[in-house]
Design an enzyme around this catalytic site. Structure first.
Site, PDB file in Angstrom:
ATOM      1  N   ASN A 111       0.811  -1.216   0.000  1.00 17.16           N
ATOM      2  CA  ASN A 111       0.000   0.000   0.000  1.00 17.16           C
ATOM      3  C   ASN A 111       0.853   1.279   0.000  1.00 17.16           C
ATOM      4  O   ASN A 111       2.018   1.242  -0.371  1.00 17.16           O
ATOM      5  CB  ASN A 111      -1.067   0.003   1.089  1.00 17.16           C
ATOM      6  CG  ASN A 111      -2.314   0.722   0.588  1.00 17.16           C
ATOM      7  OD1 ASN A 111      -2.379   1.937   0.618  1.00 17.16           O
ATOM      8  ND2 ASN A 111      -3.266  -0.039   0.065  1.00 17.16           N
ATOM      9  N   ARG A 112       0.252   2.401   0.388  1.00 16.95           N
ATOM     10  CA  ARG A 112       0.837   3.716   0.054  1.00 16.95           C
ATOM     11  C   ARG A 112       1.675   4.328   1.165  1.00 16.95           C
ATOM     12  O   ARG A 112       1.383   4.150   2.345  1.00 16.95           O
ATOM     13  CB  ARG A 112      -0.296   4.688  -0.322  1.00 16.95           C
ATOM     14  CG  ARG A 112      -0.992   4.277  -1.600  1.00 16.95           C
ATOM     15  CD  ARG A 112      -2.219   5.127  -1.906  1.00 16.95           C
ATOM     16  NE  ARG A 112      -2.788   4.721  -3.202  1.00 16.95           N
ATOM     17  CZ  ARG A 112      -3.575   3.655  -3.370  1.00 16.95           C
ATOM     18  NH1 ARG A 112      -3.913   2.899  -2.344  1.00 16.95           N
ATOM     19  NH2 ARG A 112      -4.012   3.330  -4.571  1.00 16.95           N
ATOM     20  N   HIS A 137       2.935   0.167  -3.161  1.00 16.19           N
ATOM     21  CA  HIS A 137       3.332  -1.244  -3.314  1.00 16.19           C
ATOM     22  C   HIS A 137       4.813  -1.445  -3.642  1.00 16.19           C
ATOM     23  O   HIS A 137       5.171  -2.256  -4.496  1.00 16.19           O
ATOM     24  CB  HIS A 137       2.467  -1.909  -4.391  1.00 16.19           C
ATOM     25  CG  HIS A 137       1.026  -2.121  -3.986  1.00 16.19           C
ATOM     26  ND1 HIS A 137       0.610  -2.192  -2.692  1.00 16.19           N
ATOM     27  CD2 HIS A 137      -0.105  -2.294  -4.743  1.00 16.19           C
ATOM     28  CE1 HIS A 137      -0.708  -2.406  -2.658  1.00 16.19           C
ATOM     29  NE2 HIS A 137      -1.165  -2.462  -3.875  1.00 16.19           N
ATOM     30  N   HIS A 211      -1.300 -10.170  -2.963  1.00 18.51           N
ATOM     31  CA  HIS A 211      -2.277  -9.361  -3.697  1.00 18.51           C
ATOM     32  C   HIS A 211      -3.147 -10.188  -4.641  1.00 18.51           C
ATOM     33  O   HIS A 211      -3.463  -9.752  -5.758  1.00 18.51           O
ATOM     34  CB  HIS A 211      -1.540  -8.258  -4.461  1.00 18.51           C
ATOM     35  CG  HIS A 211      -2.351  -7.012  -4.667  1.00 18.51           C
ATOM     36  ND1 HIS A 211      -3.490  -6.987  -5.445  1.00 18.51           N
ATOM     37  CD2 HIS A 211      -2.202  -5.763  -4.195  1.00 18.51           C
ATOM     38  CE1 HIS A 211      -3.982  -5.764  -5.454  1.00 18.51           C
ATOM     39  NE2 HIS A 211      -3.220  -4.992  -4.691  1.00 18.51           N
ATOM     40  N   TYR A 213      -6.342 -11.547  -6.390  1.00 17.49           N
ATOM     41  CA  TYR A 213      -7.717 -11.120  -6.644  1.00 17.49           C
ATOM     42  C   TYR A 213      -8.574 -12.390  -6.690  1.00 17.49           C
ATOM     43  O   TYR A 213      -8.340 -13.255  -7.537  1.00 17.49           O
ATOM     44  CB  TYR A 213      -7.846 -10.450  -8.021  1.00 17.49           C
ATOM     45  CG  TYR A 213      -7.240  -9.081  -8.162  1.00 17.49           C
ATOM     46  CD1 TYR A 213      -5.867  -8.888  -8.098  1.00 17.49           C
ATOM     47  CD2 TYR A 213      -8.045  -7.969  -8.425  1.00 17.49           C
ATOM     48  CE1 TYR A 213      -5.310  -7.622  -8.272  1.00 17.49           C
ATOM     49  CE2 TYR A 213      -7.497  -6.702  -8.603  1.00 17.49           C
ATOM     50  CZ  TYR A 213      -6.137  -6.538  -8.521  1.00 17.49           C
ATOM     51  OH  TYR A 213      -5.588  -5.296  -8.692  1.00 17.49           O
ATOM     52  N   ASP A 283     -11.717   0.388  -0.830  1.00 12.79           N
ATOM     53  CA  ASP A 283     -10.268   0.310  -1.013  1.00 12.79           C
ATOM     54  C   ASP A 283      -9.673   0.875   0.269  1.00 12.79           C
ATOM     55  O   ASP A 283      -8.993   1.893   0.259  1.00 12.79           O
ATOM     56  CB  ASP A 283      -9.852   1.122  -2.247  1.00 12.79           C
ATOM     57  CG  ASP A 283      -8.413   0.833  -2.661  1.00 12.79           C
ATOM     58  OD1 ASP A 283      -7.718   0.105  -1.917  1.00 12.79           O
ATOM     59  OD2 ASP A 283      -7.988   1.349  -3.724  1.00 12.79           O
ATOM     60  N   GLN A 321      -6.528  -4.773   4.040  1.00  8.05           N
ATOM     61  CA  GLN A 321      -7.019  -3.896   2.978  1.00  8.05           C
ATOM     62  C   GLN A 321      -8.087  -4.659   2.214  1.00  8.05           C
ATOM     63  O   GLN A 321      -7.802  -5.705   1.620  1.00  8.05           O
ATOM     64  CB  GLN A 321      -5.868  -3.510   2.028  1.00  8.05           C
ATOM     65  CG  GLN A 321      -6.237  -2.484   0.973  1.00  8.05           C
ATOM     66  CD  GLN A 321      -6.148  -1.037   1.482  1.00  8.05           C
ATOM     67  OE1 GLN A 321      -5.637  -0.776   2.576  1.00  8.05           O
ATOM     68  NE2 GLN A 321      -6.650  -0.102   0.702  1.00  8.05           N
ATOM     69  N   GLU A 349      -5.971  -7.978   1.555  1.00  2.93           N
ATOM     70  CA  GLU A 349      -4.525  -7.878   1.746  1.00  2.93           C
ATOM     71  C   GLU A 349      -4.235  -7.670   3.227  1.00  2.93           C
ATOM     72  O   GLU A 349      -4.500  -6.597   3.765  1.00  2.93           O
ATOM     73  CB  GLU A 349      -3.984  -6.699   0.935  1.00  2.93           C
ATOM     74  CG  GLU A 349      -4.279  -6.783  -0.553  1.00  2.93           C
ATOM     75  CD  GLU A 349      -4.316  -5.411  -1.211  1.00  2.93           C
ATOM     76  OE1 GLU A 349      -3.275  -4.723  -1.243  1.00  2.93           O
ATOM     77  OE2 GLU A 349      -5.398  -4.999  -1.686  1.00  2.93           O
TER      78      GLU A 349
HETATM   79  C1  GLA Z   1      -4.282  -1.953  -3.648  1.00  2.51           C
HETATM   80  C2  GLA Z   1      -4.608  -0.519  -3.533  1.00  2.51           C
HETATM   81  C3  GLA Z   1      -5.544  -0.114  -4.623  1.00  2.51           C
HETATM   82  C4  GLA Z   1      -4.969  -0.460  -5.977  1.00  2.51           C
HETATM   83  C5  GLA Z   1      -4.607  -1.911  -6.011  1.00  2.51           C
HETATM   84  C6  GLA Z   1      -3.882  -2.279  -7.263  1.00  2.51           C
HETATM   85  O1  GLA Z   1      -5.312  -2.752  -3.286  1.00  2.51           O
HETATM   86  O2  GLA Z   1      -5.134  -0.174  -2.284  1.00  2.51           O
HETATM   87  O3  GLA Z   1      -5.810   1.253  -4.556  1.00  2.51           O
HETATM   88  O4  GLA Z   1      -3.839   0.316  -6.205  1.00  2.51           O
HETATM   89  O5  GLA Z   1      -3.781  -2.249  -4.941  1.00  2.51           O
HETATM   90  O6  GLA Z   1      -4.542  -1.849  -8.400  1.00  2.51           O
END
Ligand code: GLA
Length: 385
Positions: A111-112, A137, A211, A213, A283, A321, A349
């Site tokens: 994440n950020r 990431h 990560h 999906y 998100d 997340q 996540e």
């Molecule tokens: C994470 C982030 C999202 C996005 C995905 C990848 O889950 O929180 O905002 O960037 O990764 O697309």
């Protein structure tokens, strides 16, 4: 004579049974196995492999040492029909060309980090800005895009693959040489156990995650809005419009973020809510209700009503997340030619909270020399009948 022959035969049969018994105790059950085969060659010329793990019940996980990506995961529905429940691509080139982190190990920091900047022990570090004004990431070439060393094991507990990667001091702007090891183990209890281990020679932030999906109705079939989700979280961390936490730990009660009781993902996703607007849906980082328990706790449970497939996520992490695949927009064609439209997959996540290096009140993500970063997440597959 006849009697002697009978006794001999009895002894022989007993011996064979004992040997077979021993062999069974040594290794995994006969049908559980892991195999390795070539997956392709990266643009820079490294050959990478695919590891196929199968358990005694026929569940199958395929993972590659490029980015530690989980390529496919086949689990049964309530009728016993197996299907692949994760999104991704058919070949390595597609992953290298452009992937929204499908199935990958994310690091050094999941994440950020706000403005790609943090200060640690008095030194300010600048990281790549790769998501609006922020770092996301792990940077331009994060752990999802590197080739990991790999070894596979058959053990009593399950079949496993161990991925190792040493990230050099200064890589993507982070301090310290970080030795990371991630193990995927598939057990006969239908668990995929993900173990993370890290050591460093200088203090550095570390926040590894996975990560994948998921779409429990089957990869690429439809959106995930009917999936019923329960989160073990009475709080979450609201974000600004660039998805950086404001610092608040807000209650979910009375908001569309309340998943403390099982609720369809889509039930409230379209509400006119400032936080849903910021994320384009869900998100957000949820603060898990773990009290004083520092061990594995149940973080999330997801039920897909049409197939009955159930996914549980257990973790030692403080946060989760929940990303509802909002950025998927029909421009990606994935496995078997399936087009991934908006919200065709979701991610759970397990992690420390986003932007922790800049948030003193959040649980620390700093790893120091002499310490071990250890984290475990267990994905458990089942059916609801
Ligand atoms: C994470 C982030 C999202 C996005 C995905 C990848 O889950 O929180 O905002 O960037 O990764 O697309």
């Amino acid at each position: 004579m006849e009697r002697l022959r009978l006794i001999l035969r009895f002894v022989l049969v007993a011996l064979v049974a004992a040997i077979v018994g021993c062999a069974e105790q040594e290794g995994p059950p006969p049908s559980a196995n892991v195999s390795r085969s070539p997956f392709g060659t990266t643009e820079s010329g490294d050959s990478v492999d695919v590891f196929t793990m199968v358990n005694a019940n026929g569940l199958e996980v395929r993972a590659t040492n490029y980015g530690g990506i989980i390529l496919s995961l086949r689990v049964p529905d309530r009728e016993g029909n197996f299907d692949d429940v994760v999104l991704g691509y058919d070949d390595l080139a597609a992953y290298e060309a452009d992937s929204p982190y499908f199935g990958a190990i994310v690091g050094r920091y999941g994440n950020r980090i706000a403005n790609g900047r943090f200060t640690l022990d008095g030194t300010t570090y600048e990281l790549a800005i790769n998501n609006g004004p922020n770092h996301l990431h792990g940077g331009v070439k994060g752990f999802d895009k590197v080739v990991w060393e790999a070894e596979s094991f058959d053990t009593h507990d399950g079949v496993s693959v161990v991925f190792s990667y040493t990230s050099a001091d200064g890589e993507e702007g982070y301090p310290g040489t970080l030795a990371a090891r991630v193990t995927y183990m598939l057990t006969d209890r239908d668990e995929l156990v993900v173990d993370y281990l890290g050591t460093t020679d200088k203090a550095t932030p570390v926040n590894l995650t996975q990560h994948t999906y998921f779409n429990l109705a089957g990869d690429g079939r439809r959106d995930v809005l009917d999936h019923e989700l329960t989160l073990n979280a009475q709080h979450y961390t609201p974000v600004d419009e660039t998805l950086i936490p404001t610092g608040a730990i807000a209650p979910v009660a009375g908001t569309p973020f309340d998943f403390t009781a099982s609720t369809a993902v889509g039930a409230r996703i379209g509400r006119d809510d400032e936080q849903l607007r910021a994320g384009g849906g869900y998100d957000h980082n949820f603060v898990l209700d773990r009290g004083d328990d520092s061990g594995l706790i149940l973080a999330a449970r997801v039920v897909e009503p049409t197939t009955g497939r159930v996914l549980e996520v257990h973790t030692t992490e403080p946060g989760l997340q929940f990303y509802s695949g909002n950025f998927l927009d029909g421009t990606i064609t994935g496995k078997s030619g399936r087009v991934y439209e908006r919200r065709y997959g979701f991610c759970l996540e397990t992690q420390h909270f986003p932007d922790s290096p800049n948030q003193a009140a959040f649980p620390s993500t700093t790893l120091r020399p002499g310490e071990e970063y250890r984290s475990r997440t267990v994905f458990v597959f089942g059916v609801d009948r």
